[in-house]
Motif scaffolding. Structure first.
Motif, PDB file in Angstrom:
ATOM      1  N   GLY A 301       0.821  -1.198   0.000  1.00 11.25           N
ATOM      2  CA  GLY A 301       0.000   0.000   0.000  1.00 11.25           C
ATOM      3  C   GLY A 301       0.858   1.251   0.000  1.00 11.25           C
ATOM      4  O   GLY A 301       2.087   1.200   0.090  1.00 11.25           O
ATOM      5  N   ASN A 302       0.204   2.406  -0.111  1.00 15.53           N
ATOM      6  CA  ASN A 302       0.903   3.693  -0.088  1.00 15.53           C
ATOM      7  C   ASN A 302       1.491   3.918   1.309  1.00 15.53           C
ATOM      8  O   ASN A 302       0.755   4.026   2.289  1.00 15.53           O
ATOM      9  N   LEU A 303       2.828   3.975   1.394  1.00 13.34           N
ATOM     10  CA  LEU A 303       3.481   4.054   2.697  1.00 13.34           C
ATOM     11  C   LEU A 303       3.100   5.329   3.448  1.00 13.34           C
ATOM     12  O   LEU A 303       2.948   5.315   4.675  1.00 13.34           O
ATOM     13  N   ALA A 304       2.925   6.431   2.739  1.00  9.38           N
ATOM     14  CA  ALA A 304       2.560   7.691   3.403  1.00  9.38           C
ATOM     15  C   ALA A 304       1.195   7.578   4.075  1.00  9.38           C
ATOM     16  O   ALA A 304       0.996   8.044   5.205  1.00  9.38           O
ATOM     17  N   VAL A 305       0.249   6.932   3.401  1.00 11.10           N
ATOM     18  CA  VAL A 305      -1.091   6.761   3.981  1.00 11.10           C
ATOM     19  C   VAL A 305      -1.037   5.755   5.133  1.00 11.10           C
ATOM     20  O   VAL A 305      -1.729   5.927   6.146  1.00 11.10           O
ATOM     21  N   ILE A 306      -0.207   4.720   4.978  1.00 12.70           N
ATOM     22  CA  ILE A 306      -0.050   3.746   6.069  1.00 12.70           C
ATOM     23  C   ILE A 306       0.487   4.442   7.321  1.00 12.70           C
ATOM     24  O   ILE A 306       0.015   4.188   8.438  1.00 12.70           O
ATOM     25  N   GLN A 307       1.446   5.336   7.143  1.00 13.36           N
ATOM     26  CA  GLN A 307       1.996   6.066   8.294  1.00 13.36           C
ATOM     27  C   GLN A 307       0.954   6.989   8.910  1.00 13.36           C
ATOM     28  O   GLN A 307       0.939   7.187  10.134  1.00 13.36           O
ATOM     29  N   LYS A 308       0.062   7.549   8.094  1.00 11.77           N
ATOM     30  CA  LYS A 308      -1.020   8.384   8.644  1.00 11.77           C
ATOM     31  C   LYS A 308      -1.966   7.542   9.496  1.00 11.77           C
ATOM     32  O   LYS A 308      -2.412   7.971  10.568  1.00 11.77           O
ATOM     33  N   LEU A 309      -2.258   6.342   9.012  1.00  6.49           N
ATOM     34  CA  LEU A 309      -3.109   5.433   9.789  1.00  6.49           C
ATOM     35  C   LEU A 309      -2.406   5.029  11.079  1.00  6.49           C
ATOM     36  O   LEU A 309      -3.031   4.986  12.150  1.00  6.49           O
ATOM     37  N   ARG A 310      -1.135   4.744  10.991  1.00  6.32           N
ATOM     38  CA  ARG A 310      -0.342   4.388  12.176  1.00  6.32           C
ATOM     39  C   ARG A 310      -0.373   5.517  13.202  1.00  6.32           C
ATOM     40  O   ARG A 310      -0.547   5.299  14.408  1.00  6.32           O
ATOM     41  N   PHE A 311      -0.208   6.753  12.721  1.00  5.76           N
ATOM     42  CA  PHE A 311      -0.217   7.926  13.605  1.00  5.76           C
ATOM     43  C   PHE A 311      -1.571   8.074  14.285  1.00  5.76           C
ATOM     44  O   PHE A 311      -1.655   8.349  15.495  1.00  5.76           O
ATOM     45  N   LEU A 321     -12.143   2.437   9.392  1.00  5.67           N
ATOM     46  CA  LEU A 321     -11.516   1.993   8.147  1.00  5.67           C
ATOM     47  C   LEU A 321     -12.451   2.077   6.950  1.00  5.67           C
ATOM     48  O   LEU A 321     -12.004   1.919   5.809  1.00  5.67           O
ATOM     49  N   GLU A 322     -13.749   2.355   7.192  1.00  2.00           N
ATOM     50  CA  GLU A 322     -14.694   2.524   6.091  1.00  2.00           C
ATOM     51  C   GLU A 322     -14.608   3.924   5.489  1.00  2.00           C
ATOM     52  O   GLU A 322     -15.177   4.166   4.418  1.00  2.00           O
ATOM     53  N   GLU A 323     -13.901   4.829   6.150  1.00  6.37           N
ATOM     54  CA  GLU A 323     -13.780   6.196   5.627  1.00  6.37           C
ATOM     55  C   GLU A 323     -12.997   6.200   4.319  1.00  6.37           C
ATOM     56  O   GLU A 323     -12.151   5.333   4.061  1.00  6.37           O
ATOM     57  N   GLY A 324     -13.274   7.228   3.517  1.00  6.74           N
ATOM     58  CA  GLY A 324     -12.671   7.314   2.196  1.00  6.74           C
ATOM     59  C   GLY A 324     -11.156   7.375   2.198  1.00  6.74           C
ATOM     60  O   GLY A 324     -10.503   6.839   1.290  1.00  6.74           O
ATOM     61  N   LYS A 325     -10.562   8.003   3.223  1.00  7.37           N
ATOM     62  CA  LYS A 325      -9.103   8.149   3.221  1.00  7.37           C
ATOM     63  C   LYS A 325      -8.380   6.827   3.443  1.00  7.37           C
ATOM     64  O   LYS A 325      -7.187   6.718   3.185  1.00  7.37           O
ATOM     65  N   TRP A 326      -9.124   5.813   3.907  1.00  6.66           N
ATOM     66  CA  TRP A 326      -8.525   4.490   4.091  1.00  6.66           C
ATOM     67  C   TRP A 326      -9.105   3.493   3.082  1.00  6.66           C
ATOM     68  O   TRP A 326      -9.062   2.295   3.317  1.00  6.66           O
ATOM     69  N   GLU A 327      -9.646   3.986   1.986  1.00  4.51           N
ATOM     70  CA  GLU A 327     -10.373   3.111   1.064  1.00  4.51           C
ATOM     71  C   GLU A 327      -9.481   2.066   0.395  1.00  4.51           C
ATOM     72  O   GLU A 327      -9.956   0.986   0.028  1.00  4.51           O
ATOM     73  N   ASP A 328      -8.193   2.368   0.216  1.00  8.03           N
ATOM     74  CA  ASP A 328      -7.283   1.386  -0.374  1.00  8.03           C
ATOM     75  C   ASP A 328      -7.047   0.255   0.624  1.00  8.03           C
ATOM     76  O   ASP A 328      -6.451   0.460   1.685  1.00  8.03           O
ATOM     77  N   HIS A 330      -5.063  -2.114   0.571  1.00  6.02           N
ATOM     78  CA  HIS A 330      -3.652  -2.434   0.767  1.00  6.02           C
ATOM     79  C   HIS A 330      -3.019  -1.545   1.843  1.00  6.02           C
ATOM     80  O   HIS A 330      -1.956  -1.888   2.378  1.00  6.02           O
ATOM     81  N   VAL A 331      -3.656  -0.424   2.159  1.00  4.22           N
ATOM     82  CA  VAL A 331      -3.211   0.397   3.294  1.00  4.22           C
ATOM     83  C   VAL A 331      -3.492  -0.334   4.599  1.00  4.22           C
ATOM     84  O   VAL A 331      -2.652  -0.371   5.509  1.00  4.22           O
ATOM     85  N   THR A 332      -4.665  -0.967   4.680  1.00  7.18           N
ATOM     86  CA  THR A 332      -5.011  -1.719   5.891  1.00  7.18           C
ATOM     87  C   THR A 332      -4.101  -2.933   6.058  1.00  7.18           C
ATOM     88  O   THR A 332      -3.592  -3.197   7.161  1.00  7.18           O
ATOM     89  N   THR A 333      -3.889  -3.679   4.973  1.00  6.65           N
ATOM     90  CA  THR A 333      -2.998  -4.847   5.074  1.00  6.65           C
ATOM     91  C   THR A 333      -1.573  -4.417   5.406  1.00  6.65           C
ATOM     92  O   THR A 333      -0.872  -5.081   6.180  1.00  6.65           O
ATOM     93  N   GLY A 334      -1.131  -3.303   4.822  1.00  6.14           N
ATOM     94  CA  GLY A 334       0.218  -2.804   5.114  1.00  6.14           C
ATOM     95  C   GLY A 334       0.369  -2.378   6.561  1.00  6.14           C
ATOM     96  O   GLY A 334       1.404  -2.619   7.191  1.00  6.14           O
TER      97      GLY A 334
END
Length: 452
Positions: A301-311, A321-328, A330-334
């Motif tokens: 997944g997009n590492l920048a978005v993964i780091q935002k989720l981590r933060f 996780l149903e929100e649009g900013k986490w729609e990918d 692969h961000v959740t799996t990452g």
């Protein structure tokens, strides 16, 4: 230029600005006494020579005080290491790797530009220290890939809020240093914060700052002019300027630990559950929305978005996780893979790593499965329950293999190194990776028998 200082017993002494010499008396250069006639004994120098029974105490600007034994005893450990600071006094600094001659003496780790001579600290060249680190109350671990792309990197954190990266290309050499630092930290772990505070006098720079602050405070107040008032004001000023670092406050338990990088047992105890809520949230989201997505867990997944989720998760933000900013997906799996990768101790604990490797080597298949099952039962309950939840989910991913093209072997390749790794990387890392994948693959194939 000579600077006056006081040792631990309250005795005044003088040392040169470059730290190369120290004297009990302020040197005078207007004349030198002639030798006694008749070949008698020469005048005894007042200099602190190496045969004196007292230790030499050198105080370096902006750094801690350290005591050097004048009997020229060899250091506990010394060698050439690559080092860089990443945090100083709780503030991030830019990495600047330098090759430094490093000496471990007592509870102090001393870095210099030159080697000096032999294993003695004051060798023939008398190398000038660049900085010194007090290991009391500190901690070390192997640095993660996000801290440095180099191999064999130790991350050292001090109680003063300084973080260092120490590295060597020689794996056996850096492993020896890791053990030596770990032993030193463990040896001095009993010392209290108060004792450490007393053992570490302020540097001249800090004293100068305190004096300047006291001077400004005295100008603004004319009523506090007695000696007791001055002492009280000085202590209060020191108290206000010695704010603890974020790490120190977290270590004392005043700030709740984060989710990523937190011990699995501590996290489950804090959440009053046996499976971390973040793991459960990710699994539920993927099983409801994404089991048929091509390359699930294999695609990054997009590492920048993964780091935002981590933060967001680390800062107790309400994450949907149903929100649009986490729609990918692969961000959740990452993010889930990152969670397991950043555990201080992997899901398959360090102490059982070699037991799992030996079990997977057993020729007889049924005996191999039974050995793996027994080892899984030896894991702590949070590890067992989290492992069961994760592998149950991964079995569902494999069951949808015709759609997502994820087989048992491909899932094992993705999760093997993430869930199972040795405490110390060695030369046979590639061999270990093969066993890691085989262990995960066997548990996926024999899930019902192992977890029933």
């Amino acid at each position: 230029q000579w600077i006056k200082h006081v040792d631990e017993q309250g005795r005044p002494y003088y040392y040169s600005a470059d730290g190369s010499r120290s004297e009990w008396k302020l040197p005078k250069y207007n004349h030198s006494p002639p030798p006694l006639p008749g070949g008698g004994d020469t005048l005894k120098s007042r200099s602190l020579d190496r045969k004196h029974v007292e230790p030499i105490v050198l105080t370096k600007w902006r750094h801690s005080t350290y005591v050097l034994d004048t009997n020229d005893k060899p250091s506990e450990k010394c060698g050439l290491l690559n080092v860089t600071k990443i945090t100083e006094h709780g503030k991030k600094v830019r990495k600047n790797w330098t090759s430094s001659w490093t000496v471990l003496r007592g509870s102090s780790l001393i870095f210099t530009k030159g080697q000096g001579g032999g294993t003695s600290w004051f060798g023939g060249i008398q190398s000038k220290p660049e900085f010194t680190v007090d290991l009391r109350g500190g901690s070390i671990e192997w640095a993660s890939k996000d801290k440095s792309s180099k191999k064999h990197v130790i991350e050292l954190k001090t109680r003063q809020g300084t973080e260092l990266l120490i590295q060597s290309e020689n794996d056996s050499f850096i492993n020896d240093w890791y053990r030596a630092l770990m032993d030193t930290i463990s040896t001095h772990a009993w010392e209290s914060d108060e004792a450490i505070e007393e053992d570490m006098p302020e540097s001249p720079g800090a004293e100068k700052q305190d004096k300047e602050k006291d001077h400004r405070a005295m100008k603004s107040s004319t009523s506090m002019d007695t000696s007791d008032d001055k002492k009280t004001r000085h202590k209060l000023m020191k108290f206000l300027t010695r704010r603890p670092t974020l790490q120190a406050v977290r270590d004392k338990g005043y700030i709740k630990d984060q989710v990523f990088g937190c011990s699995l047992s501590d996290l489950c105890q804090r959440e009053n559950t046996s499976v971390p809520s973040f793991v459960t949230m990710c699994i539920d989201h993927m099983e409801n929305n994404a089991l048929n997505v091509d390359g699930l867990y294999r695609v990054s997944g997009n590492l920048a978005v993964i780091q935002k989720l981590r933060f967001a998760v680390n800062h107790d933000e309400k994450v949907d996780l149903e929100e649009g900013k986490w729609e990918d997906i692969h961000v959740t799996t990452g993010a889930l893979k990152m969670f397991f990768r950043e555990l201080p101790e992997p899901l398959f604990t360090y102490n059982l790593f070699h037991d799992f490797v030996n079990a997977i080597k057993i020729p007889d298949y049924m005996q191999r499965v039974q050995s793996i099952k027994e080892l899984v039962k030896q894991l702590p309950k949070p590890n067992q329950d989290t492992m069961q939840a994760l592998f149950k989910h991964l079995r569902k991913v494999i069951d949808h293999g015709e759609e997502n093209r994820m087989t048992t072997q491909s899932v094992a390749i993705v999760f093997g190194p993430t869930l199972l790794r040795p405490e110390t990387e060695t030369w046979n890392m590639a061999v270990h990776m093969v066993y890691q994948n085989q262990i995960v693959e066997l548990i996926l194939l024999e899930y019902e028998g192992i977890f029933r």
